[in-house]
Design a protein around this motif. Structure first.
Motif, short mmCIF file in Angstrom:
data_model
loop_
_atom_site.label_atom_id
_atom_site.label_comp_id
_atom_site.label_asym_id
_atom_site.label_seq_id
_atom_site.Cartn_x
_atom_site.Cartn_y
_atom_site.Cartn_z
N SER B 274 0.59 -5.26 19.24
CA SER B 274 0.40 -6.24 20.31
C SER B 274 1.35 -7.39 20.01
CB SER B 274 -1.06 -6.73 20.29
OG SER B 274 -1.25 -7.61 19.22
N PRO B 275 1.51 -8.36 20.91
CA PRO B 275 2.47 -9.44 20.64
C PRO B 275 2.14 -10.27 19.40
CG PRO B 275 1.95 -9.35 22.97
CD PRO B 275 1.04 -8.37 22.30
N GLU B 276 0.90 -10.20 18.90
CA GLU B 276 0.58 -11.02 17.72
C GLU B 276 0.27 -10.20 16.48
OE1 GLU B 276 -1.79 -11.57 20.41
OE2 GLU B 276 -0.40 -12.94 21.40
N ARG B 277 0.00 -8.90 16.64
CA ARG B 277 -0.60 -8.15 15.53
C ARG B 277 -0.14 -6.70 15.59
NH1 ARG B 277 -5.34 -5.49 14.93
NH2 ARG B 277 -6.48 -5.75 12.96
N ALA B 278 0.13 -6.12 14.41
CA ALA B 278 0.50 -4.71 14.38
C ALA B 278 -0.14 -4.03 13.18
CB ALA B 278 2.02 -4.57 14.30
N VAL B 279 -0.48 -2.75 13.36
CA VAL B 279 -1.02 -1.96 12.25
C VAL B 279 -0.01 -0.87 11.92
CG1 VAL B 279 -2.91 -0.50 11.45
CG2 VAL B 279 -3.39 -2.43 12.98
N LEU B 280 0.45 -0.86 10.66
CA LEU B 280 1.47 0.09 10.25
C LEU B 280 0.89 1.05 9.21
CD1 LEU B 280 4.20 -2.57 9.39
CD2 LEU B 280 3.76 -1.57 11.62
N ARG B 281 1.37 2.28 9.23
CA ARG B 281 0.98 3.21 8.19
C ARG B 281 2.19 3.53 7.33
NH1 ARG B 281 -1.48 7.38 11.20
NH2 ARG B 281 0.27 8.68 10.56
N VAL B 282 1.99 3.44 6.02
CA VAL B 282 3.12 3.64 5.12
C VAL B 282 2.81 4.78 4.16
CG1 VAL B 282 4.63 2.56 3.41
CG2 VAL B 282 3.64 1.19 5.25
N ASP B 283 3.68 5.76 4.15
CA ASP B 283 3.54 6.83 3.17
C ASP B 283 4.25 6.38 1.90
OD1 ASP B 283 3.64 9.07 1.61
OD2 ASP B 283 3.89 10.43 3.31
N THR B 284 3.48 6.12 0.83
CA THR B 284 4.08 5.51 -0.35
C THR B 284 5.02 6.44 -1.11
OG1 THR B 284 2.06 6.05 -1.51
CG2 THR B 284 2.31 3.77 -0.80
N GLU B 285 5.00 7.71 -0.75
CA GLU B 285 5.95 8.62 -1.40
C GLU B 285 7.33 8.53 -0.76
OE1 GLU B 285 4.04 12.49 -1.40
OE2 GLU B 285 3.85 12.31 -3.57
N LYS B 286 7.33 8.11 0.50
CA LYS B 286 8.60 8.08 1.22
C LYS B 286 9.20 6.69 1.29
CE LYS B 286 7.56 12.09 4.05
NZ LYS B 286 6.60 12.37 5.10
N ALA B 287 8.35 5.67 1.25
CA ALA B 287 8.87 4.31 1.38
C ALA B 287 8.21 3.39 0.37
CB ALA B 287 8.64 3.80 2.80
N VAL B 288 8.94 2.38 -0.03
CA VAL B 288 8.37 1.41 -0.96
C VAL B 288 7.73 0.29 -0.13
CG1 VAL B 288 8.85 -0.15 -2.88
CG2 VAL B 288 10.15 1.97 -2.61
N LEU B 289 6.55 -0.08 -0.50
CA LEU B 289 5.77 -1.03 0.28
C LEU B 289 6.49 -2.37 0.45
CD1 LEU B 289 3.06 -0.52 1.60
CD2 LEU B 289 1.98 -1.69 -0.33
N SER B 290 7.11 -2.82 -0.65
CA SER B 290 7.77 -4.13 -0.58
C SER B 290 8.95 -4.11 0.39
CB SER B 290 8.22 -4.56 -1.98
OG SER B 290 9.08 -3.59 -2.50
N ASP B 291 9.65 -2.96 0.44
CA ASP B 291 10.77 -2.85 1.39
C ASP B 291 10.29 -3.00 2.82
OD1 ASP B 291 12.33 -2.45 -0.75
OD2 ASP B 291 12.65 -0.29 -0.44
N VAL B 292 9.15 -2.35 3.08
CA VAL B 292 8.59 -2.42 4.42
C VAL B 292 8.24 -3.86 4.77
CG1 VAL B 292 6.66 -1.69 5.88
CG2 VAL B 292 7.71 -0.07 4.32
N LEU B 293 7.68 -4.58 3.79
CA LEU B 293 7.29 -5.97 4.03
C LEU B 293 8.51 -6.85 4.28
CD1 LEU B 293 4.29 -6.70 1.65
CD2 LEU B 293 4.37 -6.91 4.14
N ILE B 294 9.54 -6.63 3.47
CA ILE B 294 10.78 -7.42 3.63
C ILE B 294 11.38 -7.18 5.01
CG2 ILE B 294 13.18 -7.63 2.83
CD1 ILE B 294 12.01 -6.98 -0.02
N GLU B 295 11.40 -5.90 5.39
CA GLU B 295 11.93 -5.53 6.69
C GLU B 295 11.16 -6.21 7.82
OE1 GLU B 295 14.60 -3.78 7.28
OE2 GLU B 295 14.34 -3.87 9.46
#
Lengths: 260, 326
Positions: B274-295
């Motif tokens: 939504s314009p204020e809020r998003a729910v993301l799913r992260v597969d920790t084997e494929k992506a690093v959590l911190s990278d996703v946050l930085i992005e």
């Protein structure tokens, strides 16, 4: 033994939570055997005697058996209700407590309302004793007590056997009532009046005749030969209980290996 | 404390078939099938542990508990608990254990709770002094003072369960078996029961073996779980071990300053937006959590971030699936 009375006390407290039902059941238990006894009375009114037995003599027999039956129903009621214990898993609880299984099952129920029946039988007993033309001596009184005690043992033994069957069948078997209720009905008369095989069965398999017919001969001075043997014959009831307890242990072992 | 080796147990179960004809036939002749309730179960439990013993219905949990509490005799294997073999020295052994069956009461229904306690004291032959101190401790920690004079039949389920647990601890057992202790309880009672179990474990060093279907019980209490299915031992280890093995997915909820167009973040799947809020799913084997946050922080002005692990419940379901036992 002390622990058993503590079980009884807690069961009594439970029973007293339902006072009205207690009194009604007790009065019922008091009255029911009267109708049976009235039947006995009318029978003798018509025939005067059965195979040489007088009304008072049969009344004594009747009173002893009914007392024994109501006592065993008081004490061994837990075995009578045992199938429920197996079905709802209560017996598992018995096994995780550091006490013998027989004590715990006996302590699981006590039928206080049977006191009514007990009092009724006692009245018949006193009446019969007062009417019998018998000279009462100490050994005869002891014999009478032995008759009641050992009759209680026999009925308890049958209740235990019936309960043991529940380990295999889960549900209680009505068949066993042939020996409890049936045994009571038969044994309220001197067993000698029946056919030979019936008398034999109730002497050597379930020793009812050892608690009524044989000692009765002694009390009524009808015993041929050595009276002591007749006097002590009720001890057979204690002997009967032993194999019953043994069979019970086999049943418990079976339960613990099948868990059902 | 508890050493179990190669435990096995087979039951003969009567075959049941449908239909009147079959039912009549079964009256006279029954066919039996052998059901292996336990197959080669081995584990050891150290003093002071809390172990969650879990598995789907019919997995063999209660059979194991019954063997360990001396009710059942197994077909094979050995079991040594505090030096006893439970099914051989039943009477001597059961003095050392407490057993709570969640679905069955051990209290006398029509009398005040304290009367049941006193009879249990006599059954277990607890010395008066020990009984007194245990009773006051249990009354205090389980808040029984108000209900101890009430007949059991008038208690609520939560109150009753507290009394059940107290009843099984009056003789100061070293091991406590709890079979579904929180079944049917409301949230408040559940939490009270859990807190109490933790207390007696920490303060009195009681070893606790707990079976339950409520994974929150496990998460709150047990550092170790033993999973069994179809009579076999499938997993024995810490909850963390399960997490690191199965918990490959994190849910990331971000709240940010108004942004009209959808996000595009590498390595994350957008669950909702939504314009204020998003729910993301992260597969920790494929992506690093911190990278996703930085992005994410490059694209929007982040106001709040919440990272959720998968609930333990889901992990257990995955475990069941892996072993095909559900």
């Amino acid at each position: 033994m002390k622990l058993y009375w503590k079980y009884v006390v807690i069961l009594f407290k439970s029973q007293m939570q339902y006072r009205a039902s207690f009194w009604l059941l007790t009065i019922g238990q008091f009255l029911v055997p009267f109708s049976v006894f009235a039947g006995l009375y009318f029978l003798f009114e018509r025939f005067e005697q059965i195979k040489g037995w007088q009304f008072q003599e049969v009344a004594l027999c009747f009173a002893v058996i009914h007392m024994a039956f109501s006592l065993s129903e008081c004490f061994a009621r837990g075995f009578d209700y045992f199938s429920a214990m197996v079905v709802n898993g209560e017996f598992d609880r018995v096994l995780v407590r550091p006490r013998g299984t027989v004590l715990q099952v006996m302590g699981s129920k006590f039928e206080f309302t049977r006191v009514g029946r007990l009092i009724q039988s006692l009245i018949v007993l006193i009446w019969a004793i007062s009417r019998l033309p018998v000279e009462w001596t100490a050994p005869k009184a002891v014999t009478l007590l032995l008759m009641v005690a050992s009759g209680t043992f026999i009925f308890t033994g049958i209740f235990i056997l019936a309960a043991t069957l529940c380990f295999w069948t889960v549900q209680g078997l009505e068949v066993v009532n042939i020996f409890t209720d049936g045994g009571r009905q038969m044994a309220q008369y001197p067993l000698q009046i029946y056919k030979k095989w019936v008398t034999r069965f109730f002497t050597f398999v379930i020793p009812f005749s050892c608690v009524n017919y044989l000692p009765l001969l002694y009390i009524l001075d009808k015993a041929p030969g050595n009276g002591l043997l007749y006097m002590l014959s009720p001890l057979a009831g204690v002997v009967f209980l032993l194999p019953c307890l043994l069979v019970w242990q086999v049943g418990v072992r079976h339960y613990r290996s099948t868990g059902s | 404390m508890i050493t179990i080796n190669g435990l096995s147990k087979t039951f003969q179960v009567a075959k049941r078939s449908s239909g009147m004809k079959e039912a009549v036939k079964a009256l006279f002749h029954r066919e039996y099938t052998a059901v292996e309730a336990l197959k080669d179960i081995s584990f050891t439990i150290k003093p002071g542990e809390i172990v969650g013993y879990i598995g789907p219905n019919g997995a063999g949990k209660s059979t194991t508990i019954k063997v360990m509490s001396g009710i059942l005799v197994p077909d094979g294997g050995s079991c040594s608990i505090m030096g006893y073999t439970p099914w051989l020295d039943r009477v001597a052994y059961v003095k050392n254990i407490g057993v709570v069956f969640g679905q069955r009461s051990q209290l006398w229904w029509d009398v005040p709770v304290v009367d049941s306690f006193e009879l249990l004291r006599d059954i277990y032959d607890v010395p008066e002094q020990e009984y007194g101190s245990n009773l006051s401790l249990l009354t205090e920690t389980l808040e029984l003072a108000d209900i101890i004079q009430t007949p059991v039949r008038q208690l609520s389920l939560g109150q009753r369960m507290r009394c059940e647990i107290a009843a099984s601890l009056l003789h100061s057992p070293s091991i406590l078996f709890l079979d579904e202790p929180t079944i049917g309880l409301d949230a408040v009672s559940k939490i009270a029961v859990r807190r109490f179990i933790r207390t007696i474990n920490e303060e009195k060093g009681v070893t606790v073996i707990l079976t339950t279907h409520d994974m929150n019980d496990i998460e709150a209490l047990a550092r170790r779980i033993i999973l069994i299915g179809k009579g076999r031992l499938l997993f024995d280890g810490s909850i963390d071990a399960i997490r690191s093995r199965f918990d490959k997915e994190k849910t990331l909820t971000i709240v940010y300053r108004n942004r009209p167009e959808p996000l595009q973040i590498a390595g994350a799947t957008i669950e909702s937006w939504s314009p204020e809020r998003a729910v993301l799913r992260v597969d920790t084997e494929k992506a690093v959590l911190s990278d996703v946050l930085i992005e994410a922080s490059k694209q929007v002005e982040l106001l709040d971030v919440a990272i959720d692990a998968q609930p333990i419940e889901d992990l257990i379901v995955q475990l069941y699936k892996e072993h095909q036992i559900s």
